[in-house]
Write a protein that holds these residues in place. Structure first.
Motif, PDB file in Angstrom:
ATOM      1  N   LYS A  40      -0.995  25.687 -24.249  1.00 12.71           N
ATOM      2  CA  LYS A  40      -1.455  26.901 -24.838  1.00 12.71           C
ATOM      3  C   LYS A  40      -1.051  27.431 -26.193  1.00 12.71           C
ATOM      4  O   LYS A  40      -1.287  27.762 -27.135  1.00 12.71           O
ATOM      5  CB  LYS A  40      -1.694  28.145 -23.592  1.00 12.71           C
ATOM      6  N   GLN A  41       0.519  27.242 -26.181  1.00 13.98           N
ATOM      7  CA  GLN A  41       1.366  27.769 -26.949  1.00 13.98           C
ATOM      8  C   GLN A  41       1.509  26.676 -27.937  1.00 13.98           C
ATOM      9  O   GLN A  41       1.294  27.003 -29.278  1.00 13.98           O
ATOM     10  CB  GLN A  41       2.704  27.920 -26.599  1.00 13.98           C
ATOM     11  N   SER A  42       1.715  25.163 -27.633  1.00 14.53           N
ATOM     12  CA  SER A  42       1.816  24.417 -28.825  1.00 14.53           C
ATOM     13  C   SER A  42       0.664  23.667 -29.319  1.00 14.53           C
ATOM     14  O   SER A  42       0.673  23.112 -30.422  1.00 14.53           O
ATOM     15  CB  SER A  42       2.668  23.231 -27.874  1.00 14.53           C
ATOM     16  N   LEU A  43      -0.525  23.702 -28.533  1.00 17.71           N
ATOM     17  CA  LEU A  43      -1.704  22.985 -28.851  1.00 17.71           C
ATOM     18  C   LEU A  43      -2.906  23.888 -29.383  1.00 17.71           C
ATOM     19  O   LEU A  43      -4.001  23.639 -29.326  1.00 17.71           O
ATOM     20  CB  LEU A  43      -2.288  21.993 -27.938  1.00 17.71           C
ATOM     21  N   TRP A  94       9.238  15.664 -13.607  1.00 14.50           N
ATOM     22  CA  TRP A  94       9.658  17.027 -14.026  1.00 14.50           C
ATOM     23  C   TRP A  94       8.440  17.610 -14.935  1.00 14.50           C
ATOM     24  O   TRP A  94       8.040  18.764 -14.760  1.00 14.50           O
ATOM     25  CB  TRP A  94      10.713  16.599 -15.016  1.00 14.50           C
ATOM     26  N   LEU A  95       7.494  16.664 -15.570  1.00 13.23           N
ATOM     27  CA  LEU A  95       6.345  17.253 -16.287  1.00 13.23           C
ATOM     28  C   LEU A  95       5.430  17.606 -15.405  1.00 13.23           C
ATOM     29  O   LEU A  95       4.535  18.658 -15.528  1.00 13.23           O
ATOM     30  CB  LEU A  95       5.801  16.059 -17.013  1.00 13.23           C
ATOM     31  N   SER A 132      -6.014  14.497 -29.959  1.00 15.39           N
ATOM     32  CA  SER A 132      -4.684  14.327 -29.001  1.00 15.39           C
ATOM     33  C   SER A 132      -4.096  13.252 -28.917  1.00 15.39           C
ATOM     34  O   SER A 132      -2.884  12.998 -28.885  1.00 15.39           O
ATOM     35  CB  SER A 132      -5.108  15.044 -27.485  1.00 15.39           C
ATOM     36  N   GLU A 133      -4.796  12.121 -28.753  1.00 16.82           N
ATOM     37  CA  GLU A 133      -4.282  10.770 -28.446  1.00 16.82           C
ATOM     38  C   GLU A 133      -3.781  10.348 -29.848  1.00 16.82           C
ATOM     39  O   GLU A 133      -2.756   9.585 -29.817  1.00 16.82           O
ATOM     40  CB  GLU A 133      -5.422   9.710 -28.022  1.00 16.82           C
ATOM     41  N   THR A 134      -4.193  10.743 -30.825  1.00 24.62           N
ATOM     42  CA  THR A 134      -3.655  10.172 -32.164  1.00 24.62           C
ATOM     43  C   THR A 134      -2.514  11.055 -32.440  1.00 24.62           C
ATOM     44  O   THR A 134      -1.330  10.691 -32.847  1.00 24.62           O
ATOM     45  CB  THR A 134      -4.588  10.628 -33.400  1.00 24.62           C
ATOM     46  N   LEU A 135      -2.304  12.367 -31.985  1.00 23.93           N
ATOM     47  CA  LEU A 135      -0.963  13.283 -32.189  1.00 23.93           C
ATOM     48  C   LEU A 135      -0.061  12.670 -31.307  1.00 23.93           C
ATOM     49  O   LEU A 135       1.361  12.595 -31.837  1.00 23.93           O
ATOM     50  CB  LEU A 135      -1.266  14.528 -31.953  1.00 23.93           C
ATOM     51  N   LEU A 136      -0.335  12.577 -30.220  1.00 27.69           N
ATOM     52  CA  LEU A 136       0.716  11.880 -29.279  1.00 27.69           C
ATOM     53  C   LEU A 136       1.258  10.362 -29.664  1.00 27.69           C
ATOM     54  O   LEU A 136       2.509  10.203 -29.562  1.00 27.69           O
ATOM     55  CB  LEU A 136       0.017  11.768 -27.707  1.00 27.69           C
ATOM     56  N   ALA A 137       0.342   9.535 -30.167  1.00 23.69           N
ATOM     57  CA  ALA A 137       1.101   8.402 -30.691  1.00 23.69           C
ATOM     58  C   ALA A 137       1.973   8.474 -31.801  1.00 23.69           C
ATOM     59  O   ALA A 137       2.808   7.754 -31.768  1.00 23.69           O
ATOM     60  CB  ALA A 137      -0.340   7.591 -31.023  1.00 23.69           C
ATOM     61  N   TRP A 138       1.527   9.644 -32.575  1.00 26.13           N
ATOM     62  CA  TRP A 138       2.317   9.471 -33.855  1.00 26.13           C
ATOM     63  C   TRP A 138       3.699  10.126 -33.581  1.00 26.13           C
ATOM     64  O   TRP A 138       4.891  10.187 -33.861  1.00 26.13           O
ATOM     65  CB  TRP A 138       1.906  10.708 -34.724  1.00 26.13           C
ATOM     66  N   GLN A 145       4.592  17.126 -27.708  1.00 22.74           N
ATOM     67  CA  GLN A 145       4.780  15.730 -27.165  1.00 22.74           C
ATOM     68  C   GLN A 145       4.815  16.050 -25.409  1.00 22.74           C
ATOM     69  O   GLN A 145       4.053  15.345 -24.762  1.00 22.74           O
ATOM     70  CB  GLN A 145       5.875  15.241 -27.583  1.00 22.74           C
ATOM     71  N   LEU A 146       5.582  17.036 -25.013  1.00 22.20           N
ATOM     72  CA  LEU A 146       5.683  17.447 -23.577  1.00 22.20           C
ATOM     73  C   LEU A 146       4.181  17.775 -23.175  1.00 22.20           C
ATOM     74  O   LEU A 146       3.748  17.474 -22.233  1.00 22.20           O
ATOM     75  CB  LEU A 146       6.577  18.576 -23.315  1.00 22.20           C
ATOM     76  N   ALA A 147       3.625  18.826 -23.969  1.00 18.83           N
ATOM     77  CA  ALA A 147       2.305  19.064 -23.638  1.00 18.83           C
ATOM     78  C   ALA A 147       1.266  17.938 -23.211  1.00 18.83           C
ATOM     79  O   ALA A 147       0.400  18.267 -22.281  1.00 18.83           O
ATOM     80  CB  ALA A 147       1.767  20.244 -24.462  1.00 18.83           C
ATOM     81  N   LEU A 148       1.289  17.317 -24.389  1.00 20.68           N
ATOM     82  CA  LEU A 148       0.198  16.051 -24.262  1.00 20.68           C
ATOM     83  C   LEU A 148       0.513  15.046 -23.334  1.00 20.68           C
ATOM     84  O   LEU A 148      -0.553  14.766 -22.804  1.00 20.68           O
ATOM     85  CB  LEU A 148       0.453  15.527 -25.791  1.00 20.68           C
TER      86      LEU A 148
END
Length: 406
Positions: free
Chosen positions: A315-318, A302-303, A333-339, A385-388
């Protein structure tokens, strides 16, 4: 030979007001001309100059299609025998001239849309209710599907006299199902009858991928109910029972990979095939073994469904990342996704990323400065989260290409 066409459209047309047919009769030529123009523009097999036998057949086919449709409106006693025989002959002619069924079906479909577009303003200008307009519109597409089925009958009559008729029919049946099942139920039924194949309510599409130097696909292991096209640049199968039908392939796919779509209604076969072909992009680590079951990777697929949607979401979320360097974007990005995935503290995230907890604390403060209250909003967090995750998947699939962070 027993035919499967029921000609429901004739009964539907007979229930419409006869006055509607009389009002439309002067516009038959206008609608036929619109059909011819659109068919020549849209279907390459029929883009030749309207000369000789080819031109006469195309023009007369369009004119008879519109004329008979109008004649049937409000009249249950219109004879249909000559119309049926004409389109069976058209099918025999198409086979004799070496054209396949796909351009024939495409020409009828685009022609019907063009004719309805030409007639629709006229119908709406008449004093008829919306229920009449709706029935007239529905009858157009039922009529065209039955016209296609009638030409298929003639095509198969000619094809039956040639060698290898059944394999050809099965391949053309698969093409129709994988490209245009919507509005083609009657055509599919006609092809299936001629191919000796029972039409299932649901099926899975299986995309195949061959590695260089691999032997031929072991088609002999497949049940006779499985339709397949192994000669195209993107080979594929259709199976109504993938778990059973593909079980014999488990140890016999030397040099081949297969991706199996979820089992879906036949009308969704084109989308199922696109999904299966997308699944072939998954690495062997993501999907060990030669057979990839899409049902086990639905979130990932789906992603990955549309690259541009992932890019637009990023573009919108990040967008706060736009002011950062590529290296800064990658670290944050890797830190934000992990959080987002764990909502853990600095020690937990540090262990996951393999960095010092103080490094994580510094990055989290940077993220708070960049995103502010958006980190507290559930919808914003989901978008991030979906964008990352989509970006991470695309980097894994295209390791040699730089992945922008925004």
């Amino acid at each position: 030979m027993v035919f499967v066409v029921e000609y429901r459209s004739f009964g539907m047309l007979a229930t419409l007001p006869r006055s509607l047919g009389e009002e439309l009769r002067p516009y038959v030529g206008h609608a036929a001309a619109a059909m011819i123009k659109q068919v020549q523009r849209s279907v390459s097999a029929y883009s030749l100059p309207l000369r000789g036998v080819f031109g006469r057949v195309l023009v007369v086919s369009c004119e008879r299609a519109v004329q008979h449709y109008v004649d049937c409106i409000g009249d249950p006693d219109v004879p249909h025998d000559r119309w049926i025989e004409f389109y069976r002959l058209r099918g025999r002619t198409e086979f004799a001239e070496g054209r396949g069924l796909e351009p024939l079906h495409d020409s009828a479909t685009v022609g019907a849309r063009a004719a309805w577009r030409a007639m629709r303003p006229i119908v709406r200008g008449l004093r008829v209710g919306p229920d009449v307009i709706a029935l007239a519109a529905e009858s157009v597409f039922v009529y065209v599907d039955e016209l296609c089925a009638t030409t298929i009958e003639g095509y198969q009559e000619a094809e039956a006299k040639a060698a290898g008729a059944i394999p050809l029919r099965r391949r053309r049946l698969l093409e129709l199902i994988s490209q245009a099942p919507e509005g083609s139920a009657c055509s599919i039924a006609s092809l299936a009858k001629g191919a000796g194949w029972r039409v299932p309510e649901t099926a899975a599409m299986v995309a195949l991928q061959r590695t260089p130097g691999a032997p031929g696909f072991p088609a002999h292991l497949l049940d006779d109910t499985v339709l397949h096209d192994l000669d195209s640049s993107e080979p594929y199968l259709l199976t109504a029972d993938p778990d059973t039908d593909l079980a014999p392939l488990k140890d016999g796919m030397d040099g081949w990979r297969a991706a199996v779509s979820p089992v879906v209604p036949l009308i969704d076969s084109p989308a199922a095939l696109r999904t299966a072909r997308r699944a072939l992009l998954l690495t062997s680590e993501d999907a060990p073994g030669p057979i990839i079951w899409c049902r086990d990777h639905l979130a990932t697929l789906w992603l990955l469904a549309e690259d541009f949607l992932g890019a637009e979401l990023a573009k919108q979320s990040l967008d706060p990342f736009n002011s950062l360097s590529e290296k800064q974007q990658e670290r944050l990005s890797e830190t934000l996704l992990a959080w987002l995935e764990t909502r853990g503290g600095a020690p937990d995230i540090a262990q996951r990323l393999g960095v010092h907890p103080q490094t994580v604390r510094n990055r989290l403060r940077q993220l708070e400065d960049l995103f502010g209250d958006r980190l507290k909003d559930a919808d914003d967090r989901l978008g991030m989260q979906l964008a990352l995750r989509a970006q991470r998947l695309m980097r894994a699939l295209r390791p040699d290409e730089g992945e922008p962070g925004s």
